[in-house]
Scaffold this active site. Structure first.
Site, PDB file in Angstrom:
ATOM      1  N   ASP A   1       0.816  -1.227   0.000  1.00  0.00           N
ATOM      2  CA  ASP A   1       0.000   0.000   0.000  1.00  0.00           C
ATOM      3  C   ASP A   1       0.841   1.265   0.000  1.00  0.00           C
ATOM      4  O   ASP A   1       0.411   2.310   0.496  1.00  0.00           O
ATOM      5  CB  ASP A   1      -0.958   0.027   1.203  1.00  0.00           C
ATOM      6  CG  ASP A   1      -1.768  -1.245   1.334  1.00  0.00           C
ATOM      7  OD1 ASP A   1      -2.388  -1.634   0.334  1.00  0.00           O
ATOM      8  OD2 ASP A   1      -1.758  -1.857   2.417  1.00  0.00           O
TER       9      ASP A   1
ATOM     10  N   LYS B   1       2.608   1.902  -5.070  1.00  0.00           N
ATOM     11  CA  LYS B   1       3.335   1.306  -6.194  1.00  0.00           C
ATOM     12  C   LYS B   1       2.593   1.491  -7.502  1.00  0.00           C
ATOM     13  O   LYS B   1       3.201   1.695  -8.547  1.00  0.00           O
ATOM     14  CB  LYS B   1       3.551  -0.189  -5.965  1.00  0.00           C
ATOM     15  CG  LYS B   1       4.420  -0.558  -4.807  1.00  0.00           C
ATOM     16  CD  LYS B   1       4.607  -2.050  -4.712  1.00  0.00           C
ATOM     17  CE  LYS B   1       3.307  -2.795  -4.582  1.00  0.00           C
ATOM     18  NZ  LYS B   1       2.539  -2.462  -3.374  1.00  0.00           N
TER      19      LYS B   1
ATOM     20  N   GLY C   1      -4.775  -4.727  -4.065  1.00  0.00           N
ATOM     21  CA  GLY C   1      -5.304  -3.784  -5.049  1.00  0.00           C
ATOM     22  C   GLY C   1      -4.411  -2.573  -5.204  1.00  0.00           C
ATOM     23  O   GLY C   1      -3.613  -2.257  -4.331  1.00  0.00           O
ATOM     24  N   HIS C   2      -4.522  -1.933  -6.343  1.00  0.00           N
ATOM     25  CA  HIS C   2      -3.855  -0.647  -6.515  1.00  0.00           C
ATOM     26  C   HIS C   2      -4.797   0.303  -7.230  1.00  0.00           C
ATOM     27  O   HIS C   2      -5.637  -0.108  -8.025  1.00  0.00           O
ATOM     28  CB  HIS C   2      -2.517  -0.774  -7.258  1.00  0.00           C
ATOM     29  CG  HIS C   2      -2.581  -1.559  -8.529  1.00  0.00           C
ATOM     30  ND1 HIS C   2      -2.440  -2.929  -8.568  1.00  0.00           N
ATOM     31  CD2 HIS C   2      -2.753  -1.165  -9.805  1.00  0.00           C
ATOM     32  CE1 HIS C   2      -2.520  -3.355  -9.814  1.00  0.00           C
ATOM     33  NE2 HIS C   2      -2.722  -2.311 -10.594  1.00  0.00           N
TER      34      HIS C   2
ATOM     35  N   GLN D   1       1.992  -6.323  -3.005  1.00  0.00           N
ATOM     36  CA  GLN D   1       2.355  -6.149  -1.592  1.00  0.00           C
ATOM     37  C   GLN D   1       3.718  -5.455  -1.443  1.00  0.00           C
ATOM     38  O   GLN D   1       4.078  -4.615  -2.242  1.00  0.00           O
ATOM     39  CB  GLN D   1       2.323  -7.495  -0.864  1.00  0.00           C
ATOM     40  CG  GLN D   1       0.932  -8.054  -0.678  1.00  0.00           C
ATOM     41  CD  GLN D   1       0.584  -9.073  -1.725  1.00  0.00           C
ATOM     42  OE1 GLN D   1       1.416  -9.605  -2.429  1.00  0.00           O
ATOM     43  NE2 GLN D   1      -0.693  -9.385  -1.839  1.00  0.00           N
TER      44      GLN D   1
END
Length: 431
Positions: A13, A16, A40-41, A222
């Site tokens: 988080d 990235k 998620g991103h 991650q």
């Protein structure tokens, strides 16, 4: 040849996705090499926040290839949902490629993820997406790969073999009814046919691109501190987010990687259970959480918040071989009178500068802080180091000096245009 690996250098988080999206502008290919749909991103595309889990952020560039590598565990149901979501938002997906060697997350993986978590006395805080059980089957050599999923007869054989094992465990250990072959086969075979057009030997695709001197960007899921080997085990993910994971997870040799960019926040956060030496339980944590919208993309869980931990960050530098550092969320500290940075731990009366593997020792570690002066100015429109207040510049310098890695970018907001470049990383990669 020029290639860059982007890694999260904390507990995930770190932003990235934004940095990947930013560097993707000058890339020809963006490759996801680890993890699954448990991470998620968020990308801002055409003024709208887009949430992705499996599809690499390079999908927003139709002239570039977005590649899901063999190290990713793919839930085809989630992937198809994500592709529909992208198309609904007018994002073309013709440039997606999926490794035929990637492992498939099946419904029984998700079921076992929840059942196994219930048995544990030390809850890991799994997202219950089936990630761990899928990687377990991969290592047990009873997993189903994308190449198997898209072949009717092979999929039938592999599924029967897997269910023979899974159903015995379900019935004898968990006292559950067995899963029927017919409950899965038709649905998942159809998923395979829907994604078949994207499937290829991505290792060859990537290596061919490198041979043609194209720009290849590798992104993991991650962060380093969640790596199954080098993170806060057992409170980790089930794969290798560190930079070395790009070699195995994308099918390229380590000699083909030129630069490794570590992404970090100006503070620290993590989701789920596990050690967190600099964690705060006060109004400062609440302020940072609300200001920076620190809630999980996938789970919606509020993230735990703490001061920047350079002991953990230096650990990430070592295990991933970071060559550059991208620091996000500097703007969150505007209005802080003082800012703390953890530079060492005190363990049983002695100062240490490394991250212990033993969790009992880690629980006894107390952060040793360096206190730096803050700033009142709004820095959200700053474009250069010179635009920043002196104390903000000093903060960036202190962090870079403390972890012995130069800054590549610093960000003063979540949007792509709020990311300020200090050097051209692609030119460095070409040297």
């Amino acid at each position: 040849m020029s290639s860059i690996v982007i890694v999260g250098s904390q507990w995930g988080d770190e932003g990235k996705g934004k940095i990947t999206d930013f560097l993707s502008q000058n890339a020809d290919m963006i490759v996801r090499y680890s993890g699954g749909d448990n991470a998620g991103h968020t990308i801002v595309y055409n003024g709208k926040k887009m949430h992705l889990q499996l599809v690499p952020s390079g999908i927003f560039y139709p002239d570039k290839l977005a590649v899901i590598g063999n190290g990713v565990v793919v839930n085809p149901k989630s992937l198809i949902h994500e592709l529909h979501y992208l198309k609904k938002n007018h994002v073309k997906t013709d440039n997606l490629r999926i490794s035929d060697r990637a492992q498939v997350i099946m419904p029984y993986h998700i079921l076992f993820d929840g059942l196994q978590e219930q048995l544990k006395t030390n809850k890991i805080g799994t997202t219950k997406k089936g990630i761990g059980p899928a990687y377990m089957d991969k290592l047990e050599r009873i997993g189903i790969r994308i190449a198997d999923l898209i072949d009717k007869d092979t999929f039938a054989t592999k599924l029967e073999q897997a269910l023979a094992v899974k159903n015995k465990i379900l019935m004898r250990v968990f006292k559950r009814k067995p899963i029927q072959f017919s409950d899965i086969y038709d649905e998942y075979y159809q998923y395979g046919q829907e994604i078949k057009k994207y499937v290829t030997d991505t290792s060859k695709l990537i290596n061919d691109a490198l041979d043609q001197k194209k720009h290849v960007l590798f992104e993991g899921a991650q962060g380093c501190m969640l790596d199954v080997d080098h993170g806060t085990y057992p409170y980790v993910t089930s794969s290798n987010p560190i930079a070395g994971g790009a070699s195995t997870g994308a099918g390229v040799g380590p000699t083909r990687i030129n630069e490794v960019v570590g992404v970090a926040k100006a503070y620290t956060s993590r989701v789920g259970a596990g050690p967190f030496p600099t964690e705060l339980h006060n109004e400062i944590a609440h302020h940072i959480r609300v200001t920076a919208h620190e809630f999980g993309v996938v789970t919606g869980r509020p993230r735990r918040i703490g001061w920047l931990d350079t002991v953990a960050l230096r650990h990430a530098v070592r295990v991933s071989g970071l060559t550059q550092l991208s620091l996000n969320c500097l703007d969150v500290f505007s209005g802080f009178k003082t800012i703390k940075v953890c530079t060492e731990y005190k363990l049983d009366g002695q100062n240490i500068d490394h991250y212990p593997a033993n969790l009992a020792q880690l629980e006894r570690c107390k952060p040793v802080y360096k206190e730096l002066p803050g700033w009142d100015e709004d820095i959200s429109n700053c474009k250069t180091l010179e635009d920043l207040p002196k104390n903000a510049r000093n903060y960036l310098k202190f962090v870079a000096d403390n972890v012995h890695v130069p800054l590549d970018t610093f960000a003063v907001g979540p949007e792509r245009e709020k990311t300020n470049v200090l050097k051209d990383i692609w030119k460095l990669a070409e040297k």
